[in-house]
Design a protein around this motif. Structure first.
Motif, short mmCIF file in Angstrom:
data_model
loop_
_atom_site.label_atom_id
_atom_site.label_comp_id
_atom_site.label_asym_id
_atom_site.label_seq_id
_atom_site.Cartn_x
_atom_site.Cartn_y
_atom_site.Cartn_z
N GLN A 1 3.20 -3.90 12.04
CA GLN A 1 2.56 -3.82 10.73
C GLN A 1 3.38 -2.84 9.90
N VAL A 2 3.77 -3.27 8.73
CA VAL A 2 4.63 -2.41 7.88
C VAL A 2 4.02 -2.41 6.50
N GLU A 3 4.02 -1.23 5.90
CA GLU A 3 3.49 -1.12 4.55
C GLU A 3 4.41 -1.87 3.58
N GLU A 4 3.79 -2.09 2.42
CA GLU A 4 4.51 -2.85 1.42
C GLU A 4 5.78 -2.14 0.99
N SER A 5 5.68 -0.86 0.79
CA SER A 5 6.87 -0.11 0.35
C SER A 5 7.93 -0.10 1.43
N MET B 1 -0.46 -4.86 3.68
CA MET B 1 0.42 -4.65 4.83
C MET B 1 1.22 -5.93 5.09
N GLN B 2 2.36 -5.75 5.64
CA GLN B 2 3.22 -6.87 5.98
C GLN B 2 3.53 -6.80 7.46
N GLU B 3 3.65 -8.01 8.06
CA GLU B 3 3.98 -8.08 9.47
C GLU B 3 5.44 -8.45 9.64
N TYR C 1 8.26 -2.29 3.84
CA TYR C 1 8.76 -3.66 3.98
C TYR C 1 9.81 -3.98 2.90
#
Length: 411
Positions: free
Chosen positions: A14-18, A1-3, A20
């Motif tokens: 919180q954002v998923e990798e895809s 996950m990416q912030e 993001y």
């Protein structure tokens, strides 16, 4: 996950990798498009500015080239005008010179035509005069032949010779005043080496230059004379008389050999036997003198120049004598002066040697004086009294006394 943090509220998601990656890509594409748009706009603006600048530069260059072309065209027009003017002046000058040459040529042609006409008239007049003269001479010849044939039959040998001489002298004197005003024609009375001619003729120019001289011999004999002479019997004597008396020509006036077709034909040139010798009958006496004189007049200018050269040679000879005398006197004076000059030089050399010796002596004395002066300047009381206690004490006392006197005078 990416912030992902919100830039406005600061909230973190919180954002998923895809997701993001999609957001990042979207943002990147938007920024890239924006930047690309800005760059394209800037490029367009730069291109437009450069185009305007290029157009301006091209217009300026075109204007400059056009101005240069106009200036060059004006210069070419000026050169063409100048060349045209120069060509017109050259053509005008050439035409003027051609006209002048044609005028001069026409004048020369007219002058030559006049001269030719005058010469033609003079030639016709001379031809007429010669024809009349020859006709008169032929008539006189016939008369003289008849006269001398009769004379030969009637006179003695001595009288024939004398009469022939008298005839020639009479004929000459008859024309002396008009045709021979400066001439000399007299009987040769001076014997040279045991011989003499009968008559000598000399003629002179108005300025006194002799330009012709003739030695004459007159010969005749009667038929009763036992010895028949020929003309050539007298050639050698006549030539000798001519040389002795300094005459240029020799002429035998003869009635000898009366049947000879050669001598009866007129004037006979025998210069192949003896130089400048002729045999004539009496009727050709005056024509012979006239012919030789006229021929000699053509050489008068040369004889005048020769006389002038002879006078100049005399002057040159006198000048050379005077110059040689001057050179001798000058050489003698130069020799004496040179001897005295050499003696003076020797005396000067001796004086120079003597003065050099005096100079050397004075130079040595000067050196000695300089050394003495240096020693005197270097001399002091201290040096004088260095090894002399007595003198040092004396000088010390003298200094005390001088100081005391000085103090006393001050009080």
């Amino acid at each position: 996950m990416q912030e992902i943090k919100c830039p406005n509220c600061g909230k973190v998601f919180q954002v998923e990798e895809s997701g993001y990656a999609a957001i990042v890509k979207q943002i990147r594409d938007r920024e890239f498009a924006k930047e690309l748009s800005e760059r394209l706009s800037a490029i367009e603006q730069n291109k437009e500015s450069e185009l305007k600048l290029a157009v301006s530069d091209a217009e300026k260059s075109a204007d400059k080239k056009l101005a240069d072309k106009d200036a060059e065209l004006a210069a070419l027009k000026a050169q063409i005008a100048a060349a045209k003017t120069e060509q017109e002046l050259a053509v005008a000058k050439a035409l003027e010179e051609a006209r002048a040459q044609i005028s001069e040529r026409d004048l020369r042609i007219t002058t030559l035509a006049g001269k030719i006409e005058n010469e033609k008239q003079n030639a016709e007049l001379s031809e007429k005069t010669l024809r009349e003269g020859f006709a008169q001479q032929l008539a006189a010849k016939d008369e003289q032949i008849a006269y001398y044939k009769d004379l030969k039959l009637r006179q003695s040998t001595k009288m024939v010779g004398e009469t022939l001489e008298q005839h020639c002298e009479t004929e000459f004197n008859r024309l002396r005043a008009t045709g021979f005003k400066n001439a000399y024609f007299e009987k040769d009375s001076e014997v040279a080496d045991g011989t003499k001619g009968d008559y000598i003729f000399r003629d002179y120019s108005d300025d006194g230059i002799e330009y012709i001289s003739i030695m004459f011999e007159m010969k005749n004999e009667t038929e009763s004379n036992s010895k028949k002479h020929r003309n050539e019997d007298f050639f050698a004597k006549l030539d000798k008389d001519r040389e002795k008396k300094g005459c240029e020509y020799a002429v035998l006036v003869s009635l000898l050999e009366p049947e000879s077709e050669l001598y009866n034909s007129g004037i006979v040139d025998v210069s192949h036997r003896y130089p400048k010798m002729y045999v004539i009958r009496p009727q050709f006496f005056i024509p012979m003198i006239t012919m030789l004189r006229n021929a000699a007049q053509n050489t008068l200018s040369f004889k005048r120049d020769l006389a002038r050269v002879r006078e100049q040679n005399i002057d040159i000879t006198n000048f050379e004598k005077e110059m040689n005398a001057f050179k001798d006197a000058f050489g003698r004076n130069y020799r004496l002066a040179s001897e005295k000059f050499q003696k003076a030089i020797d005396e000067i050399d001796k004086s120079i040697d003597h003065l050099q010796k005096i100079k050397d002596a004075l130079t040595g004395a000067e050196n000695n004086l300089r050394l003495a002066n240096n020693k005197a300047e270097d001399l002091s009381i201290k040096k004088l009294t260095k090894n002399n206690p007595t003198m040092r004490a004396k000088f010390a006392e003298l200094e005390i006394i001088e100081e005391t006197e000085s103090l006393g005078s001050t009080d």
